[in-house]
Design a protein around this motif. Structure first.
Motif, PDB file in Angstrom:
ATOM      1  N   LEU A  23       5.915   1.246   8.236  1.00 23.81           N
ATOM      2  CA  LEU A  23       5.128   2.425   8.620  1.00 23.81           C
ATOM      3  C   LEU A  23       6.034   3.610   8.935  1.00 23.81           C
ATOM      4  CD1 LEU A  23       2.194   1.180  10.883  1.00 23.81           C
ATOM      5  CD2 LEU A  23       2.059   2.188   8.608  1.00 23.81           C
ATOM      6  N   ARG A  32      -4.004   6.824  12.151  1.00 25.48           N
ATOM      7  CA  ARG A  32      -4.194   5.398  11.874  1.00 25.48           C
ATOM      8  C   ARG A  32      -2.875   4.631  12.029  1.00 25.48           C
ATOM      9  NH1 ARG A  32      -6.928   2.380   6.621  1.00 25.48           N
ATOM     10  NH2 ARG A  32      -6.285   0.289   7.247  1.00 25.48           N
ATOM     11  N   ALA A  33      -1.788   5.231  11.571  1.00 21.28           N
ATOM     12  CA  ALA A  33      -0.474   4.586  11.711  1.00 21.28           C
ATOM     13  C   ALA A  33      -0.126   4.415  13.191  1.00 21.28           C
ATOM     14  CB  ALA A  33       0.596   5.406  10.994  1.00 21.28           C
ATOM     15  N   THR A  38       3.919   6.339   4.957  1.00 22.44           N
ATOM     16  CA  THR A  38       2.527   6.073   5.326  1.00 22.44           C
ATOM     17  C   THR A  38       1.803   5.435   4.143  1.00 22.44           C
ATOM     18  OG1 THR A  38       2.622   8.041   6.721  1.00 22.44           O
ATOM     19  CG2 THR A  38       0.433   7.146   6.255  1.00 22.44           C
ATOM     20  N   PRO A  39       1.105   4.298   4.361  1.00 24.34           N
ATOM     21  CA  PRO A  39       0.363   3.663   3.268  1.00 24.34           C
ATOM     22  C   PRO A  39      -0.675   4.613   2.666  1.00 24.34           C
ATOM     23  CG  PRO A  39       0.488   2.190   5.162  1.00 24.34           C
ATOM     24  CD  PRO A  39       1.029   3.514   5.612  1.00 24.34           C
ATOM     25  N   LYS A  84       0.817  -1.213   0.000  1.00 27.90           N
ATOM     26  CA  LYS A  84       0.000   0.000   0.000  1.00 27.90           C
ATOM     27  C   LYS A  84       0.854   1.268   0.000  1.00 27.90           C
ATOM     28  CE  LYS A  84      -3.301  -2.435   3.034  1.00 27.90           C
ATOM     29  NZ  LYS A  84      -3.543  -2.620   4.491  1.00 27.90           N
ATOM     30  N   TYR A 131      -2.029   1.630  14.697  1.00 33.29           N
ATOM     31  CA  TYR A 131      -1.458   0.326  14.337  1.00 33.29           C
ATOM     32  C   TYR A 131      -0.334  -0.033  15.309  1.00 33.29           C
ATOM     33  CZ  TYR A 131       0.297  -3.589  11.599  1.00 33.29           C
ATOM     34  OH  TYR A 131       0.692  -4.844  11.212  1.00 33.29           O
ATOM     35  N   TRP A 181      -3.865   6.271   4.471  1.00 28.18           N
ATOM     36  CA  TRP A 181      -3.734   6.228   5.930  1.00 28.18           C
ATOM     37  C   TRP A 181      -3.412   7.621   6.468  1.00 28.18           C
ATOM     38  CZ3 TRP A 181      -1.639   1.609   9.113  1.00 28.18           C
ATOM     39  CH2 TRP A 181      -2.138   0.411   8.606  1.00 28.18           C
ATOM     40  N   THR A 182      -3.994   7.955   7.635  1.00 27.57           N
ATOM     41  CA  THR A 182      -3.608   9.165   8.345  1.00 27.57           C
ATOM     42  C   THR A 182      -2.505   8.803   9.342  1.00 27.57           C
ATOM     43  OG1 THR A 182      -5.222   8.730  10.083  1.00 27.57           O
ATOM     44  CG2 THR A 182      -5.961  10.081   8.222  1.00 27.57           C
TER      45      THR A 182
END
Ligand SMILES: Nc1nc2c(ncn2[C@@H]2O[C@H](COP(=O)(O)OP(=O)(O)O)[C@@H](OP(=O)(O)OP(=O)(O)O)[C@H]2O)c(=O)[nH]1
Ligand SMILES: [Mn+2]
Length: 179
Positions: free
Chosen positions: A130, A142-143, A134-135, A25, A146, A138-139
């Motif tokens: 990560l 969100r990272a 950042t994928p 991603k 994770y 994704w914000t």
């Protein structure tokens, strides 16, 4: 060891064909196979793992979850032990995401030693990824979430491999995440 090399190459080739059309991603859409190969490499190079079944399971660990591969197929190709380890690290994708994430935390404690090793290396690879970028979609929040979730999983994998656990602990520290 010499007889294990062709077997490992067979395994890598199988995974490469299965993940052929899949991409990571990240913004560069890196070929997905980089991930399972990297996970096996972490186990070997950083974890000092020489167990061929663990290295094979690492290479195959996302084939059932993310491609049309079945456990029966893995069993026929690579035997019962390797297929069982992959089964232990495979999420039930029919479950809602929240439940799936919760299940990983709960299941971590009851996994075999071999499966725990694969899980540790999988998390270490994904957390480093990560930190690298950042994928797509994704914000930053969100990272960070994770990282928080991964720490809950890794907490339950403690006592499996000191080298890998120390590296994970360091990554959590850098993010101010408790483990
Ligand atoms: N960090 C990162 N992850 C990526 C990237 N591309 C694909 N992934 C995969 O995405 C998964 C994490 O994303 P999530 O949104 O939490 O999970 P999901 O894809 O299963 O819904 C990991 O799956 P997994 O390996 O099965 O592990 P797990 O997180 O389910 O334990 C990881 O391998 C990328 O560019 N960066
Ligand atoms: Mn993975």
């Amino acid at each position: 060891m010499s007889s294990e090399l062709p077997l490992l190459l067979e395994t890598i080739n199988f995974a490469a064909e299965k993940h052929r059309n899949q991409r990571r991603k990240d913004p560069d859409a890196t070929p997905y196979i980089n991930h399972p190969i990297g996970v096996a490499r972490i186990l070997s190079h950083e974890g000092g793992v020489t167990d061929i079944e663990v290295l094979q399971a690492a290479v195959l660990h996302d084939t059932v979850e993310d491609t049309d591969t079945t456990f029966e197929e893995l069993e026929a190709m690579f035997g019962n032990k390797v297929a069982k380890i992959v089964q232990e690290v495979t999420d039930d994708k029919t479950l809602p995401k929240q439940e799936r994430k919760l299940q990983q935390v709960e299941h971590a404690l009851h996994c075999s030693h071999q499966a725990k090793l694969v899980k540790l290396a999988d998390k270490l690879y994904n957390l480093r990824d990560l930190n690298r970028c950042t994928p797509e979609g994704w914000t930053a929040v969100r990272a960070q979430e994770y990282f928080v979730w991964a720490a809950q999983v890794v907490k339950r994998l403690r006592g499996t491999n000191t080298a890998l656990e120390e590296k994970l602990l360091q990554l959590f520290k850098e993010r101010d995440v408790d483990m």
